[in-house]
Every structure is written in structure tokens, then in C-alpha cells.
Scaffold this active site. Structure first.
Site, PDB file in Angstrom:
ATOM      1  N   LYS A   1      34.147 -10.417 -32.363  1.00 51.39           N
ATOM      2  CA  LYS A   1      33.697 -11.769 -32.718  1.00 51.39           C
ATOM      3  C   LYS A   1      33.252 -11.764 -34.173  1.00 51.39           C
ATOM      4  CE  LYS A   1      33.271 -15.660 -30.355  1.00 51.39           C
ATOM      5  NZ  LYS A   1      34.208 -16.142 -29.328  1.00 51.39           N
TER       6      LYS A   1
ATOM      7  N   GLY B   1      26.725 -30.412 -24.128  1.00 47.75           N
ATOM      8  CA  GLY B   1      27.558 -30.148 -25.291  1.00 47.75           C
ATOM      9  C   GLY B   1      28.926 -30.790 -25.169  1.00 47.75           C
TER      10      GLY B   1
ATOM     11  N   GLY C   1      31.584 -30.726 -27.578  1.00 51.36           N
ATOM     12  CA  GLY C   1      32.408 -30.264 -28.685  1.00 51.36           C
ATOM     13  C   GLY C   1      33.879 -30.294 -28.296  1.00 51.36           C
TER      14      GLY C   1
ATOM     15  N   VAL D   1      35.646 -28.316 -26.585  1.00 49.02           N
ATOM     16  CA  VAL D   1      35.907 -27.977 -25.185  1.00 49.02           C
ATOM     17  C   VAL D   1      35.151 -28.913 -24.246  1.00 49.02           C
ATOM     18  CG1 VAL D   1      35.686 -26.193 -23.406  1.00 49.02           C
ATOM     19  CG2 VAL D   1      36.389 -25.568 -25.723  1.00 49.02           C
TER      20      VAL D   1
END
Length: 349
Positions: free
Chosen positions: A80, A184, A186, A188
């Protein structure tokens, strides 16, 4: 404090730091494990409060990618990258090219893809400086739509499949009328909301950006609540789709939902919370299993595949979760512990 002494250090193979004074880039790349193949993972840009917070995130995220690849049966390891900064304020083409040079400096140990705060266009700028950038173009889409390299649609579809199967396992019903709180909205989270809306779910949403909330309210008939309330609602399912570690002791004490199934990485603040969720009768979909759609998508774009093969692979996420749930019940163990055990059998030497 040395990175080796960091609480989230887990025998990581490589941790690299970069500061490019000219562009303002401050970034970290972590390679957790490459036993199954080169470490693949997204590059995230986020306004971390401190460099220690960024290091904590990249260590946790890279580890999660190792487990994610193993559970998705991919020949890839886990890595990552994080960039410290507000993507809406600090991002620049020069900074992204500098990030590309940073990725290139690892000589293929880490392959970068898209994550929060980044776009396909951003990756294309990074790719001007590195040959180790994935997701800049694509040939396949699970629904037969035009593919642009953005793995978010596949991630969202995989989470939808996993959430639907989790509801079926817990309640024995479909999604019609189920109350679902999405934390959330966003790339996705919003796509997940669209899938759930089409299945007749009743949506409750929270996000830090008002335009996303207004869109969900208008187009999906979602009820908007504050980020502080979203995990406390009297709903059937909570879907964490923002930052990690939101499922902590305090949150669990306030949870009324019976299922946790969302797109966020590292949802549990600590691993032992899986046992607490089990004791409370809350079914938890291990995050790196349910949100593997993105890495599955990137894998298929790199091989000779098809829209149908990609979709079939994504839908196996539901089967994998069912296997975890059944084994967890048979062995009286937390679902995250069972998932960890299965993954480690695949990548630990």
C-alpha cells in the site's frame, strides 16, 4: 520510535518514506508480504493529522492487502502507499509524477493502483514516471459497460454481493425493506448505495461532503444523518465505507445493527473486537474478503479474461463469506479469526 517497534508492524518486508521538497510530496510505501507474488495495493491520498497516523494506516492497509489477495486466490502479495495531504487542495501533476518516481524506485516490489483520493487520471500521471502502475486502462467490466481502469465499480459490486449474502445468512431474507446505514459515499460507497436502492433497501447515509449526501437524498431517497449518528441507528446492516477503525469498543456498545458489511479497510480497531461482535450476535463480514473486488478487477485487466469471468470471480466473494460464516459457527470462532486462518495457510511460508 523505530518502525520495527510500531504496534502495526507485522514482519513487513519493506517500508519506504519519501519527501520531495519541490512538489511537497510526503509519502510512505509499505510492502507486507510477497510470497504469493508482487505486492499490489492502492495509493491513497488523505489529510492525515500526523505522519504517525499515516504510517499506522499504511502498515494496516498493506497487511490487509496480503490477506485480501490470498482470500481472493490471486498470485499477488500485499502492499500500500499513502500520500499525506488533502487531495482537493494539495494534489498537483508535479506531485503525482514525483509519486510515480517513488514507486519506480522500489523496482517492482510494489505495484500501485487507485485508492481514496486518487483517480485514473492521477495514476496515468504517475505512470509517466513508473512502469509499476496498474489500473490506468482496462478491457473488462463486470456489467459489460465501458471499462476505464477505475476498479471502484467492481469493488462496489463485490461488496453488494457480500452484503446481500450476509443478510441472507443472518436473516434468511433478501434486501427488500432492509434498513442499511452507509458510512461514507465515496467512489465505492455511492455505487454500493445504488445497488442496494435497486434491491429495495431503505438507506441511511453519512458523509463529510454535502454534495454526495444531496445526491443520495435526491436520487436514492436516502435519509441523511450525521457521521456521529450513522453507527448508532436502529438498522439491520451497517456498511462502513469510509476510513478504517470505526468499529471500536464505543461503537460496538452503541450498535443496533445485526450485520456489519462494508467496503472500508481495517474496519475493526483491534482484532479482538471480532470476538465481542460474535458474543453480541453481530455478523461481521471480514473487510478484506468483502471488499476484494478492486484487486480482483485489476488482476483480470492484466490477464486474458472476459466480462463474464470477471463477474463470476466477483460473485465468488459471496461464496467465500458463506464458507467463513459456516466455519465460524461450527468452531464457535469470530469470523475475522476464521478468515485470517484460511488466508495465512496460503501465504505464510
Amino acid at each position: 520510535m523505530s518502525v520495527f517497534d510500531h504496534i502495526e508492524f507485522d514482519e513487513h518486508e519493506h517500508v519506504a518514506f519519501c519527501h520531495d521538497k519541490e512538489t511537497g510530496l510526503k509519502a510512505i510505501i509499505a510492502v507486507h508480504n510477497s510470497y504469493l507474488g508482487p505486492a499490489l495495493g492502492g495509493c491513497r491520498m488523505w489529510p492525515y493529522a500526523s505522519s504517525d497516523e499515516a504510517l499506522n494506516d499504511v502498515l494496516r492497509l498493506s497487511k490487509g492487502m496480503t490477506y485480501k489477495a490470498a482470500m481472493a486466490n490471486l498470485h499477488q502479495g500485499g502492499g500500500k502507499a499513502v500520500i499525506i495531504g488533502d487531495p482537493r487542495v494539495h494534489k498537483s501533476p508535479e506531485m503525482l509524477r514525483a509519486m510515480g518516481r517513488f514507486v519506480e524506485s522500489l523496482n517492482g516490489k510494489y505495484i500501485s493502483a487507485e485508492d481514496s483520493g486518487m483517480s485514473v487520471c492521477d495514476l496515468q500521471l504517475m505512470a509517466q514516471e513508473s512502469t509499476y502502475i496498474a489500473g490506468t486502462k482496462a478491457s473488462y467490466h463486470f456489467a459489460g459497460e465501458e471499462a476505464d481502469g477505475n476498479p471502484s465499480p467492481s469493488t462496489a459490486y463485490g461488496v453488494f454481493i457480500g452484503l446481500r449474502e450476509s443478510v441472507k445468512y443472518k436473516f434468511g431474507t433478501d434486501l427488500q425493506g432492509k434498513k442499511i446505514a452507509i458510512q461514507g459515499l465515496g467512489h465505492v460507497g455511492y455505487r454500493l448505495a445504488e445497488h442496494l436502492h435497486r434491491e429495495g433497501a431503505e438507506l441511511y447515509v453519512a458523509d463529510i461532503y454535502p454534495e454526495s449526501l444531496e445526491r443520495a437524498k435526491t436520487q436514492l431517497n436516502a435519509t441523511v444523518v450525521s457521521p456521529h449518528e450513522i453507527l448508532q441507528l436502529d438498522v439491520d446492516v451497517v456498511a462502513p465505507c469510509a476510513m478504517g477503525a470505526t468499529i471500536n469498543h464505543q461503537a460496538i456498545g452503541q450498535l443496533k445493527a445485526q450485520v456489519i458489511a462494508g467496503a472500508a479497510n481495517n474496519q475493526l480497531a483491534t482484532e479482538n473486537l471480532g470476538e465481542l461482535l460474535r458474543d453480541k450476535g453481530i455478523l461481521y463480514a471480514p473487510d478484506y474478503v468483502i471488499n476484494a473486488g478492486g484487486i480482483i478487477d485489476i488482476y483480470h485487466q492484466q490477464i486474458s479474461s472476459s466480462n463474464e469471468a470477471l463477474k463470476a470471480h466477483l460473485e465468488k466473494i459471496g461464496q467465500t463469506l458463506n464458507e467463513i460464516y459456516m466455519r465460524a459457527d461450527e468452531q464457535n470462532l469470530a469470523t475475522n479469526i476464521v478468515a485470517n486462518s484460511i488466508a495465512e495457510e496460503k501465504f505464510k511460508k
